[in-house]
Write a protein that holds these residues in place. Sequence first.
Motif, PDB file in Angstrom:
ATOM      1  N   LYS A   1     -18.922   5.649  -6.129  1.00  0.00           N
ATOM      2  CA  LYS A   1     -17.822   6.625  -6.017  1.00  0.00           C
ATOM      3  C   LYS A   1     -16.461   5.973  -5.789  1.00  0.00           C
ATOM      4  O   LYS A   1     -15.479   6.336  -6.437  1.00  0.00           O
ATOM      5  CB  LYS A   1     -18.142   7.609  -4.887  1.00  0.00           C
TER       6      LYS A   1
ATOM      7  N   ASP B   1     -13.399   7.802   0.692  1.00  0.00           N
ATOM      8  CA  ASP B   1     -13.243   8.671  -0.486  1.00  0.00           C
ATOM      9  C   ASP B   1     -12.026   9.582  -0.405  1.00  0.00           C
ATOM     10  O   ASP B   1     -11.994  10.650  -0.983  1.00  0.00           O
ATOM     11  CB  ASP B   1     -14.527   9.494  -0.711  1.00  0.00           C
TER      12      ASP B   1
ATOM     13  N   ASN C   1     -15.667  14.121  -3.703  1.00  0.00           N
ATOM     14  CA  ASN C   1     -17.133  14.156  -3.658  1.00  0.00           C
ATOM     15  C   ASN C   1     -17.756  14.404  -5.020  1.00  0.00           C
ATOM     16  O   ASN C   1     -18.883  14.035  -5.273  1.00  0.00           O
ATOM     17  CB  ASN C   1     -17.595  15.234  -2.678  1.00  0.00           C
TER      18      ASN C   1
HETATM   19 CA    CA Z   1     -16.633  12.936   1.499  1.00  0.00          CA
END
Ligand code: CA
Length: 466
Positions: free
Chosen positions: A25, A105, A230
């Motif tokens: 990610k 993130d 996400n």
């Molecule tokens: Ca997160």
Amino acid sequence: MDLLNIQAIILAAGKGKRMLSDTPKVLHKICGIPIINCIKRTLSSIGIEVPIIVLGHKWELVKEYTEEPNLSVLQKEQLGTGHAVKVCMPHLTDSSKDILILSGDMPLITPETLNSFIEFYYSTKANLSILSLDVNNPTGYGRIIRDNKMGVERIVEEKDATSIEKKIKEVFSGIYLVKQRMLQEALENLDNFNMQKEYYLTDIVHYIYNKYGKVNSFKAPNSKECMGINDRYQLSEANLYQQEQIQKKLNMSGVTIINPLNTYIEWNVKIEKDVTIYPGVNLLGDTVIESGCTIGPNCTIQDSHISKNSHVFHSCINQSRLGENVKCGPFANLRPGSILKNNVKIGNFVEIKNSEINDTTSVSHLSYVGDATVGKNVNIGAGTITCNYDGFQKNRTIIQDDAFIGSNSTLIPPLTIEKNTLIAAGSVITENVKENSLAIARSKQECKENWVPAWKNKMKGNLTKK
Ligand code: CA
Ligand code: UD1
């Protein structure tokens, strides 16, 4: 406020399941920069230089793409955000430092907000401050639970929240600043008795609140910049938001963008004042555009430098350098290593690769110039081709100043065409051409007088016979 007294930790060990991606990610990009590096840069811009980065899923790959300096720590099994910070504790060498923890993130957090947050922590003499935000749709975030004096008491994760708690719209961003000693103690007391069977870092809030008090929250002035990535929809949203910020900043420094919605400019691109960007332009990587240029419509320019007052339209430019007053397009393709000096003109359907083209030279139509050095004031006629590749290696063509290359010439290197020469149109040039010479390399024209009427009569005769 003493930034030197802060050690930052960035949590980046998770897989990012909801991204449905083979790429970890934190390596997905926001306007050209991997998410992990967006956060790293923001920290370094406020003077926090060597964060500890917790790596896990595909850690070698993440390490390779994370900008230095940093200290990476491996979390072999991803047992939760609390566990991730726990594996960092043996690496904290200075016990006097306060610990700033950031989720890996959240790429949009700005230096201004982080600074205000840090200032808030120190000015309120808190044991633990968290950054919170108000959102319309709290889905996915931990909710902030306050006590009856409106102080922060704990954070409840969505999956563990009651239906009443789920309605709370003040949520947790993922950023903490905490006294090291208390963090250490709170981590030692974490458990994983929750719906996800994970060690939640968010549980340190309740522990410190209970035992030491002085837990507070700073509300982010702009909730967008605290968004966590996400899934791919949030990635698009974040890209769109960041693109708007990049363009706004450029507008404020004197750049005109005719249609912001179909213009894409990456984070590293530098553009000077009085540049106009027409619709359909992509400016990528480490591109620099100097003042007075017009770019577009419809260009993709990557890792290239365009000097003052140049005009590029309907063209692709990659890893190349343009001098001042260059005209490029429509439909030019400049491949890596193209260096165009001042006042050069590159016209339609011209491809240039790994070549230097000097001042005031024109390559106006339908040509391929590869692995060549072209002097000043040269005219390269329509349809000229450098046959740089002989099937085994690339060979170099040198064309010196003031040469005139007639249309549809084929230049077969290694080859030097000296100064002030003339290559007759349609020539296939295989040997060097001396200064001031005319080179003709084509079959001689033959003219057969009165040939056509005789031919036509013959053809008609054939037809009447049938
Ligand atoms: Ca997160
Ligand atoms: C987390 C918070 C939530 C908050 C939200 C903000 C917890 C338990 N919840 O939820 O309260 O509102 O962030 O975006 O902390 N990571 C590790 N190791 C692990 C697990 C995660 O390094 O074992 C990293 C991930 O790579 C990620 C970060 O920690 O960068 C946050 O993890 P994530 O799973 O995204 O947490 P959220 O569910 O978003």
